[in-house]
Design an enzyme around this catalytic site. Structure first.
Site, PDB file in Angstrom:
ATOM      1  N   HIS A 100      66.872  14.360  -7.561  1.00  0.00           N
ATOM      2  CA  HIS A 100      65.712  14.494  -8.459  1.00  0.00           C
ATOM      3  C   HIS A 100      64.533  15.117  -7.732  1.00  0.00           C
ATOM      4  O   HIS A 100      64.332  14.897  -6.530  1.00  0.00           O
ATOM      5  CB  HIS A 100      65.325  13.145  -9.092  1.00  0.00           C
ATOM      6  CG  HIS A 100      64.874  12.103  -8.123  1.00  0.00           C
ATOM      7  ND1 HIS A 100      63.561  11.943  -7.755  1.00  0.00           N
ATOM      8  CD2 HIS A 100      65.557  11.143  -7.445  1.00  0.00           C
ATOM      9  CE1 HIS A 100      63.449  10.931  -6.911  1.00  0.00           C
ATOM     10  NE2 HIS A 100      64.652  10.430  -6.689  1.00  0.00           N
ATOM     11  N   ASP A 102      61.228  14.901  -8.838  1.00  0.00           N
ATOM     12  CA  ASP A 102      59.932  14.215  -8.937  1.00  0.00           C
ATOM     13  C   ASP A 102      59.794  13.187  -7.823  1.00  0.00           C
ATOM     14  O   ASP A 102      60.789  12.759  -7.222  1.00  0.00           O
ATOM     15  CB  ASP A 102      59.739  13.558 -10.315  1.00  0.00           C
ATOM     16  CG  ASP A 102      60.746  12.449 -10.603  1.00  0.00           C
ATOM     17  OD1 ASP A 102      61.923  12.594 -10.199  1.00  0.00           O
ATOM     18  OD2 ASP A 102      60.368  11.434 -11.217  1.00  0.00           O
ATOM     19  N   ASP A 132      63.108  10.909  -0.418  1.00  0.00           N
ATOM     20  CA  ASP A 132      63.344  10.505  -1.805  1.00  0.00           C
ATOM     21  C   ASP A 132      62.627  11.468  -2.734  1.00  0.00           C
ATOM     22  O   ASP A 132      61.502  11.231  -3.103  1.00  0.00           O
ATOM     23  CB  ASP A 132      62.845   9.067  -1.996  1.00  0.00           C
ATOM     24  CG  ASP A 132      63.010   8.570  -3.418  1.00  0.00           C
ATOM     25  OD1 ASP A 132      63.777   9.173  -4.183  1.00  0.00           O
ATOM     26  OD2 ASP A 132      62.341   7.567  -3.769  1.00  0.00           O
ATOM     27  N   GLU A 166      63.166  11.011 -12.612  1.00  0.00           N
ATOM     28  CA  GLU A 166      63.919   9.836 -12.151  1.00  0.00           C
ATOM     29  C   GLU A 166      62.996   8.669 -11.855  1.00  0.00           C
ATOM     30  O   GLU A 166      63.314   7.522 -12.120  1.00  0.00           O
ATOM     31  CB  GLU A 166      64.727  10.200 -10.890  1.00  0.00           C
ATOM     32  CG  GLU A 166      65.717   9.128 -10.430  1.00  0.00           C
ATOM     33  CD  GLU A 166      65.139   8.076  -9.495  1.00  0.00           C
ATOM     34  OE1 GLU A 166      65.828   7.077  -9.224  1.00  0.00           O
ATOM     35  OE2 GLU A 166      63.977   8.220  -9.035  1.00  0.00           O
ATOM     36  N   GLU A 167      61.817   8.976 -11.313  1.00  0.00           N
ATOM     37  CA  GLU A 167      60.914   7.900 -10.896  1.00  0.00           C
ATOM     38  C   GLU A 167      60.258   7.194 -12.081  1.00  0.00           C
ATOM     39  O   GLU A 167      59.562   6.201 -11.916  1.00  0.00           O
ATOM     40  CB  GLU A 167      59.826   8.443  -9.942  1.00  0.00           C
ATOM     41  CG  GLU A 167      60.377   9.016  -8.628  1.00  0.00           C
ATOM     42  CD  GLU A 167      60.988   7.969  -7.695  1.00  0.00           C
ATOM     43  OE1 GLU A 167      61.007   6.784  -8.063  1.00  0.00           O
ATOM     44  OE2 GLU A 167      61.447   8.349  -6.605  1.00  0.00           O
ATOM     45  N   ASP A 193      75.235  10.705  -5.848  1.00  0.00           N
ATOM     46  CA  ASP A 193      73.784  10.659  -6.043  1.00  0.00           C
ATOM     47  C   ASP A 193      73.133  10.013  -4.820  1.00  0.00           C
ATOM     48  O   ASP A 193      73.824   9.555  -3.903  1.00  0.00           O
ATOM     49  CB  ASP A 193      73.464   9.855  -7.321  1.00  0.00           C
ATOM     50  CG  ASP A 193      72.024  10.030  -7.819  1.00  0.00           C
ATOM     51  OD1 ASP A 193      71.262  10.830  -7.238  1.00  0.00           O
ATOM     52  OD2 ASP A 193      71.661   9.354  -8.808  1.00  0.00           O
ATOM     53  N   HIS A 440      58.699   5.370  -0.996  1.00  0.00           N
ATOM     54  CA  HIS A 440      57.675   4.851  -1.915  1.00  0.00           C
ATOM     55  C   HIS A 440      56.486   4.278  -1.135  1.00  0.00           C
ATOM     56  O   HIS A 440      55.574   3.718  -1.736  1.00  0.00           O
ATOM     57  CB  HIS A 440      58.215   3.775  -2.874  1.00  0.00           C
ATOM     58  CG  HIS A 440      59.187   4.307  -3.881  1.00  0.00           C
ATOM     59  ND1 HIS A 440      59.488   3.642  -5.045  1.00  0.00           N
ATOM     60  CD2 HIS A 440      59.927   5.431  -3.912  1.00  0.00           C
ATOM     61  CE1 HIS A 440      60.382   4.329  -5.742  1.00  0.00           C
ATOM     62  NE2 HIS A 440      60.663   5.426  -5.063  1.00  0.00           N
TER      63      HIS A 440
HETATM   64  C1  LIG Z   1      74.761  -5.194   5.197  1.00  0.00           C
HETATM   65  C2  LIG Z   1      73.983  -4.103   4.676  1.00  0.00           C
HETATM   66  C3  LIG Z   1      72.481  -4.149   4.919  1.00  0.00           C
HETATM   67  C4  LIG Z   1      71.839  -3.216   3.973  1.00  0.00           C
HETATM   68  C5  LIG Z   1      70.363  -3.231   3.972  1.00  0.00           C
HETATM   69  C6  LIG Z   1      69.826  -2.575   2.717  1.00  0.00           C
HETATM   70  C7  LIG Z   1      69.246  -1.233   2.985  1.00  0.00           C
HETATM   71  C8  LIG Z   1      68.851  -0.541   1.730  1.00  0.00           C
HETATM   72  C9  LIG Z   1      69.050   0.889   1.844  1.00  0.00           C
HETATM   73  C10 LIG Z   1      68.689   1.767   0.951  1.00  0.00           C
HETATM   74  C11 LIG Z   1      68.100   1.424  -0.346  1.00  0.00           C
HETATM   75  C12 LIG Z   1      67.231   2.525  -0.846  1.00  0.00           C
HETATM   76  C13 LIG Z   1      67.226   2.576  -2.333  1.00  0.00           C
HETATM   77  C14 LIG Z   1      66.857   3.982  -2.751  1.00  0.00           C
HETATM   78  C15 LIG Z   1      67.298   4.292  -4.143  1.00  0.00           C
HETATM   79  C16 LIG Z   1      66.268   3.897  -5.156  1.00  0.00           C
HETATM   80  C17 LIG Z   1      65.683   5.070  -5.859  1.00  0.00           C
HETATM   81  C18 LIG Z   1      64.509   4.584  -6.701  1.00  0.00           C
HETATM   82  O1  LIG Z   1      63.445   4.337  -6.182  1.00  0.00           O
HETATM   83  N1  LIG Z   1      64.701   4.403  -7.989  1.00  0.00           N
HETATM   84  C19 LIG Z   1      63.744   3.828  -8.904  1.00  0.00           C
HETATM   85  C20 LIG Z   1      64.202   4.214 -10.281  1.00  0.00           C
HETATM   86  C21 LIG Z   1      63.393   3.600 -11.383  1.00  0.00           C
HETATM   87  C22 LIG Z   1      63.925   2.578 -12.085  1.00  0.00           C
HETATM   88  C23 LIG Z   1      63.207   2.012 -13.133  1.00  0.00           C
HETATM   89  C24 LIG Z   1      61.946   2.489 -13.442  1.00  0.00           C
HETATM   90  O2  LIG Z   1      61.229   1.933 -14.447  1.00  0.00           O
HETATM   91  C25 LIG Z   1      61.418   3.527 -12.726  1.00  0.00           C
HETATM   92  C26 LIG Z   1      62.142   4.090 -11.671  1.00  0.00           C
HETATM   93  C27 LIG Z   1      63.737   2.326  -8.733  1.00  0.00           C
HETATM   94  O3  LIG Z   1      62.666   1.734  -8.882  1.00  0.00           O
HETATM   95  O4  LIG Z   1      64.775   1.716  -8.500  1.00  0.00           O
HETATM   96 ZN   LIG Z   2      64.974   8.649  -5.617  1.00  0.00          ZN
HETATM   97 ZN   LIG Z   3      62.180   6.764  -5.623  1.00  0.00          ZN
END
Ligand SMILES: CCCCCCCC/C=C\CCCCCCCC(=O)N[C@@H](Cc1ccc(O)cc1)C(=O)O
Ligand SMILES: [Zn+2]
Ligand SMILES: [Zn+2]
Length: 478
Positions: A100, A102, A132, A166-167, A193, A440
């Site tokens: 994405h 944005d 991101d 996406e955001e 993705d 973020h």
């Molecule tokens: C044993 C394993 C240890 C693991 C430790 C965890 C590490 C985490 C690693 C990465 C996570 C990063 C997540 C990034 C993806 C999220 C993308 C994002 O920010 N999406 C928004 C989408 C959204 C959803 C709902 C809304 O109203 C607006 C936007 C989000 O907030 O999720």
């Molecule tokens: Zn993202």
């Molecule tokens: Zn994001």
């Protein structure tokens, strides 16, 4: 248009090596992308000028993508982009790469360099979107540009879908692209993705990095709690006000974590796969979760990041009340963002919430909600998973472990669930806790080397997707 009888260039014949000039051009292209402030501010507030500029920008830096006869480009929902790369072998099911364009807002405060400068410093490109997710937008198009310049003709068709909202939930971008493809009768072999990374430093005692491919993602609920009371003069306040009642309710929710679901989730599989990377005695503990499960789950929930892997999380994100300093507030509202553990449903979480609040003066309104996504296959026959695994092994030979896991955030890929059963969320980048907080947050940055490696990864991935996959023998055939 059409392939014009050109012969398929065999996969892996094109080495993933880039000239000095190409390496400079690819990092400059990313810097330029960061410079365009494609910010999604709120549900209907996007920087449409920047999104339009971004559309022009990708045309200018990836001219070969836009002029190649077998690459079709469509603009969807005004600012999202769908590319259809027509492969030479129509018998192969197509796949899709998602990203994405944005980004979330980035006020200057706290940043070492201005967030939309795209400045290069100490080997890093700085700015909002470097992790991101403009890195992926640009790396996908860059890899395709370089493949096309080398006259590569894919065998397997693939789509590239670049959402612009996406955001703010992807309703005008990903959701419209998914509807269009569904109307065209497209079924995909798999989708890749954003969503997980090669993780480094998240687990104490585990020095080695490991790759987690997220095969599911948590559900989400945005829940509004509201309390109404009779307004009046603040000089003679009632015993409880709407603010006090609501504050107590949200505090109870914050102080009462949702149940730990460790035993019923994917995390057990992930940890078992990681077990032999740990020194004694952790390796023994993780290999015997039937015995040590309760101990391990308590350790995991102590850290706020790993805690998100074992339960539905509760985040109080908005609070609004009061009209004037000397008026008893008639209404108080709070919004709570829950991320629903894959072992629970939205309905189950709402029931728990009502029981915890246990106050009938508090009204509930679900603003938006969706259940956790289905778990995509990660077995030997799972094409998308195995291609990612194969490419990780080749591009990151130092990474010994590739395991399936859960994405704790949400991604545009959830809108494509009707098009495939194989959704994989993986960014070919190293992530440590500090860089996790920059997503973020402040000082988001990517090393030039990491970005080049991401381009290399996609360059190899596309070619790997064109190779004939060896059938994996069943145990009884060995
Ligand atoms: C044993 C394993 C240890 C693991 C430790 C965890 C590490 C985490 C690693 C990465 C996570 C990063 C997540 C990034 C993806 C999220 C993308 C994002 O920010 N999406 C928004 C989408 C959204 C959803 C709902 C809304 O109203 C607006 C936007 C989000 O907030 O999720
Ligand atoms: Zn993202
Ligand atoms: Zn994001």
């Amino acid at each position: 248009k059409g392939l014009g009888g050109q012969k398929h260039q065999r996969a892996s014949q094109i080495p993933s090596q880039f000239s000095q000039g190409e390496r400079v051009a690819m990092k400059e292209a990313l810097k330029g992308a960061i410079h365009i402030p494609t910010v999604s501010f709120g549900p209907k507030e996007l920087n449409t000028t920047a999104l339009a500029e971004f559309g022009e920008y990708i045309r200018s830096v990836f001219p070969t993508v836009f002029k190649t006869s077998f690459v079709q480009h469509e603009v969807i929902g005004e600012y999202s982009h769908l590319f259809t790369v027509q492969g030479s072998d129509p018998s192969l099911q197509p796949y899709m790469l998602l990203a994405h364009s944005d980004v979330v807002p980035a006020p200057d405060e706290g940043w070492e360099v201005p967030p939309f400068s795209g400045l290069e410093r100490d080997g890093f490109i700085h700015g909002r979107g470097t992790l991101d997710n403009k890195n992926s937008v640009m790396a996908i198009l860059q890899a395709l540009e370089l493949l096309l310049l080398r006259n590569y003709i894919p065998r397997r068709s693939f789509f590239i879908a670049l959402g612009h909202d996406e955001e703010i939930s992807g309703h005008n971008g990903a959701q419209k692209i998914a509807a269009l493809l569904q109307a065209r009768g497209v079924q995909l072999a798999f989708i890749v993705d954003e969503g997980n990374f090669i993780l480094d430093g998240f687990i104490p005692n585990l020095k080695k990095p490991f790759a987690i491919i997220a095969v599911t993602e948590k559900g989400a609920i945005n829940l509004m709690l509201q309390v109404n009371t009779t307004p009046g003069h603040s000089s003679a306040p009632p015993k409880e006000t709407s603010i006090g009642i609501l504050a107590a309710a949200v505090s109870r929710l914050e102080q009462t974590p949702m149940p730990n679901m460790f035993g019923s989730g994917l995390l057990k599989t992930t940890l078992q796969e990681l077990a032999h990377e740990f020194p004694f005695p952790t390796n023994i503990i993780l290999s015997n979760l039937w015995l040590f499960g309760p101990l391990v789950s308590r350790l995991i929930e102590r850290n706020y990041i790993t805690n998100a892997l074992v339960r539905t999380t509760t985040a109080l994100t908005m609070f609004n009340a009061g009209v004037k300093v000397n008026v008893i507030p008639p209404v108080a509202q709070a919004i709570i963002n829950f991320r629903v553990d894959p072992a629970q449903t939205v309905q189950e979480v709402l029931e728990l919430v009502k029981n915890i609040v246990a106050d009938n003066r508090v009204q509930f309104q679900v603003l938006s909600a969706f259940d956790p996504l289905p778990v995509s296959p990660s077995d030997h026959q799972a094409l998308g998973y195995q291609l990612l695994r194969q490419t990780i092994r080749s591009v990151f030979p130092e990474v010994n472990i590739v395991a399936p896991g859960v994405c704790i955030g949400n991604t545009d890929s959830r809108h494509y669930a009707n098009l495939t059963t194989g959704i994989y969320r993986f960014n070919p980048l190293y992530l440590n806790p500090q860089s996790f907080r920059s997503i973020h947050g402040i000082n988001e940055k990517i090393s030039v080397r990491a970005y080049e490696t991401q381009v290399k990864f996609i360059f190899e991935f596309v070619q790997n997707a064109d190779t004939d996959q060896e059938p994996v023998p069943h145990l009884h055939e060995l």
